[in-house]
Design a protein around this motif. Sequence first.
Motif, PDB file in Angstrom:
ATOM      1  N   LYS A 172       0.837  -1.214   0.000  1.00  0.00           N
ATOM      2  CA  LYS A 172       0.000   0.000   0.000  1.00  0.00           C
ATOM      3  C   LYS A 172       0.867   1.257   0.000  1.00  0.00           C
ATOM      4  O   LYS A 172       0.595   2.215  -0.722  1.00  0.00           O
ATOM      5  N   GLU A 173       1.926   1.227   0.823  1.00  0.00           N
ATOM      6  CA  GLU A 173       2.760   2.422   0.973  1.00  0.00           C
ATOM      7  C   GLU A 173       3.426   2.787  -0.352  1.00  0.00           C
ATOM      8  O   GLU A 173       3.538   3.947  -0.709  1.00  0.00           O
ATOM      9  N   HIS A 174       3.888   1.792  -1.074  1.00  0.00           N
ATOM     10  CA  HIS A 174       4.668   2.091  -2.285  1.00  0.00           C
ATOM     11  C   HIS A 174       3.893   2.045  -3.587  1.00  0.00           C
ATOM     12  O   HIS A 174       4.276   2.684  -4.551  1.00  0.00           O
ATOM     13  N   ILE A 220       0.036   1.561  -3.871  1.00  0.00           N
ATOM     14  CA  ILE A 220      -1.370   1.948  -3.938  1.00  0.00           C
ATOM     15  C   ILE A 220      -1.544   3.393  -3.510  1.00  0.00           C
ATOM     16  O   ILE A 220      -2.230   4.168  -4.156  1.00  0.00           O
ATOM     17  N   ASN A 221      -0.852   3.746  -2.435  1.00  0.00           N
ATOM     18  CA  ASN A 221      -1.061   5.084  -1.882  1.00  0.00           C
ATOM     19  C   ASN A 221      -0.234   6.162  -2.566  1.00  0.00           C
ATOM     20  O   ASN A 221      -0.140   7.262  -2.079  1.00  0.00           O
ATOM     21  N   LYS A 222       0.404   5.832  -3.683  1.00  0.00           N
ATOM     22  CA  LYS A 222       1.282   6.798  -4.348  1.00  0.00           C
ATOM     23  C   LYS A 222       0.758   7.113  -5.729  1.00  0.00           C
ATOM     24  O   LYS A 222       0.406   6.191  -6.477  1.00  0.00           O
ATOM     25  N   PRO A 223       0.759   8.389  -6.084  1.00  0.00           N
ATOM     26  CA  PRO A 223       0.384   8.698  -7.464  1.00  0.00           C
ATOM     27  C   PRO A 223       1.335   7.996  -8.436  1.00  0.00           C
ATOM     28  O   PRO A 223       2.542   7.951  -8.177  1.00  0.00           O
ATOM     29  N   TYR A 224       0.833   7.455  -9.492  1.00  0.00           N
ATOM     30  CA  TYR A 224       1.570   6.710 -10.520  1.00  0.00           C
ATOM     31  C   TYR A 224       2.142   5.376  -9.991  1.00  0.00           C
ATOM     32  O   TYR A 224       2.954   4.742 -10.661  1.00  0.00           O
TER      33      TYR A 224
END
Lengths: 412, 428
Positions: free
Chosen positions: A128-130, A132-136
């Motif tokens: 999630k941190e890298h 899903i929760n990051k744009p692009y």
Amino acid sequence: MIQFEKFTLPNGLRVVVHEDAATPMAVVNIMYDVGARDEDPGKTGFAHLFEHLMFGGSVNIEDFETPLQMAGGENNAYTTNDVTNYYVQLPAENLETALWLESDRLLSLAFDEKSLEVQRKVVSEEFKEHYINKPYGDVWFKLREMAYPNHPYRWMTIGKELSHIENATLEDVKQFFFKHYRPVNAILVVGGNVKTVEVKTLVEKWFADIPAGEKYVRSIPDELPQTAPRRMEVKADVPLDALYKCWHMDDRMSHGYYVADLITEVLGGGGSSRLFQSLVKEKKLFSHIECYHFGSVDKGLVAIEGKLVKGVKMEDAEKAVDEELEKLKKDGITEKELTKIQNKTESSIAFEDMSVMTRTNNLAFYELLGDADLFNTDREKYFAVTREDILLYSRKIFDVNNSNTLCYYSNN
Amino acid sequence: MLNRTIAPIIKEPVDFTISLPGCQKHTLSNGIEVYTVDMGSEETLMINWVFYAGNWYEDTKAVAAATNFLLKNGTSKRSAFDINEHFEYYGAYLSRSCYNETSELTLHCLNKHTNELLPVAAELITDAVFPAEELAIYKQNAKQRLQVSLQKCEFVAGRLIDAYLFGEQHPYGKYNNAEDYDAIQREDIVAFYNNYYRNGRCVIFAAGKLPADLINELEKHFGSLPLRSHRQELTVVRHPLQPAAQKKSHIINDAAGVQAAIRIASPFPNRHHPDFQKGLVLNTLFGGFFGSRLMANIREDKGYTYGIYSYLLNHIHECGWLISTEAGRDVSEATITEIYNEMELLREEPVDDEELLMTRNYMIGSILGDLDGPFQVIGRWKNLILNNIEESYFHNSLHVIRTVTAQELQELANKYLQPDQFYELVVI
């Protein structure tokens, strides 16, 4: 020239020792010949999940971290689509502690239900941190799938989807462990302020009685040459349009690898590189652009990615990238550019060699590729690359039929 | 038969004798101090020019960072491209960075090319012209980068917690918005450059297997420039702290976010205070490394996060204590509860001998590992010099790690790990 000695234990464990008396530290690096490409397509993310489970205690040692920290050491690991690498750095006096710990987890993990449950959650949070929760964050999930219809490089090291990790069972994990994490599939490198004779004695003491395991023989479908361009469009809640393109290149042991590496330097290495100068500074089409490659063991990818300046049309941006590639394919590079990239290569190798950690890691990787001595001969291969090589190889790679393009549009 | 349950005997790192390899001091004709660490085996070196030109000194937001960034983007003789190409042609890396008090220019290169590169570095310090077009590109790209960053909960949380702790007007707490980039004027940059670079306070650090004529070359290119010693401060700039009134904040940045960025922070004295070095030990134990309490509980026992750390913020003037993590959205409250539980445990119970010994050994081992190589060694020296502290501080910190008692750590926890002193922020 880097000095080292090699020997192999009867159980197949390959050992490389690199003495460097200039540091008070020792590094113990163990590389397993397993990466995400060795996973079952329905159970991806396992090699990386192992990176987490390997810290969860082994059959005789409940806790990996505490004794290591007691000895003044630190450790970490990484997993790629090709390899899994674990490394420990500690004061050289306490080398045996690291060998004791590494040997026990090579013997067998603890396979604890609680540890699996926790690490499943931790890896899900990492996902999630890298991604899903990051744009692009989803870009390479899509591009890998597009570029590799056959080869298992089609999924990311973290796994194809969260559910594969969430559904991992202890039985799956055990099977994966005994298939891949065996002496016969491992390379141990000990570097730093150590003596080869002593290392040999200690390695024999701790590793010799571990069962060899069955040699894992990789049989992975080769990716067939791409014959038509592939394209995809995505719309998402990101602030800016972005363009991603990638092309197939040769495998790590081919001449083409070295040529491709230098091509990415010409196009994207630093403020004087072609793409940056032309597309960010002169034409002002991109706010940011880079060119890199994945450097994978099997046939990899050269990639260009950039964020468009607000208001610039995707077609115009892509056309400008293509024009730069056409220029390279038509005229190649200048003598000055060749000297520049060779100077950069010389310098980046020198800086990389300053740390005993990188040296041991590289020795392990070269041994995995076939021979640790490639460490000493690899650089010559860069210097053997000519302008002609670059011209011909850029024509080969940047063929439109070899291209994969992802146009990533902003919803705003 | 080998009994693997018995650990090999270790040599306790707390018993190690650790010395900080020496550093030479030279003074150029204009008073600029040069510190050098000559060690290593590769023919490479690093030269680092530190200016007192951080955002502490700017009158208008974002000017210090823009000036630092644009140093490389044109002189009266060379375009940005020419400058980049000059350094890259020799395989060198010239980076620049801007911090709160200081800003830097750093060169990494092969020894044999040093003399081709130093004159151009000097040119950047004396003759940067800040072309309007370069500034326009910088503004546009900085704004676009900011737009992307603002979608990340950790970025938003990171800048807000600093603002709560130090004040939005304070150099440690202020942050840039798009309109701040728009408002940058070229004249402000030129003025800032004149004051804080061309005629600024500077100190030079160099490390590697140094060429024999390095000091002479530095004297030749930098010794007669109108730079001043970093020890000269003509007017002492002060900024009042203006911490936020509200202690708890909860912000939804992305309604669909799957993780929460959690930041919990309180003021902490700076490194000149007697509590600072003991605080480093307590912090390590609490959340400073993989074996820490926070990591063991919140990651390794509960799986709420990929990682959680606590830090003592290392500013020159005012420090702080910060706990930082990204945790699953549904477990963010539980994570915060566990952070406070761990504080409570440290206040209520003295740490046992084994855990304390492990922390000491880890810290000493990590310092030993950090002293590996010339760049790391000069880094230690730089930290001492920029904070105006003596070499004895390094040895004293080793002494504190070896001797601080469980009781002292508990007292410290009672003094500083009080939940009501902390700002608490959750950004989803």
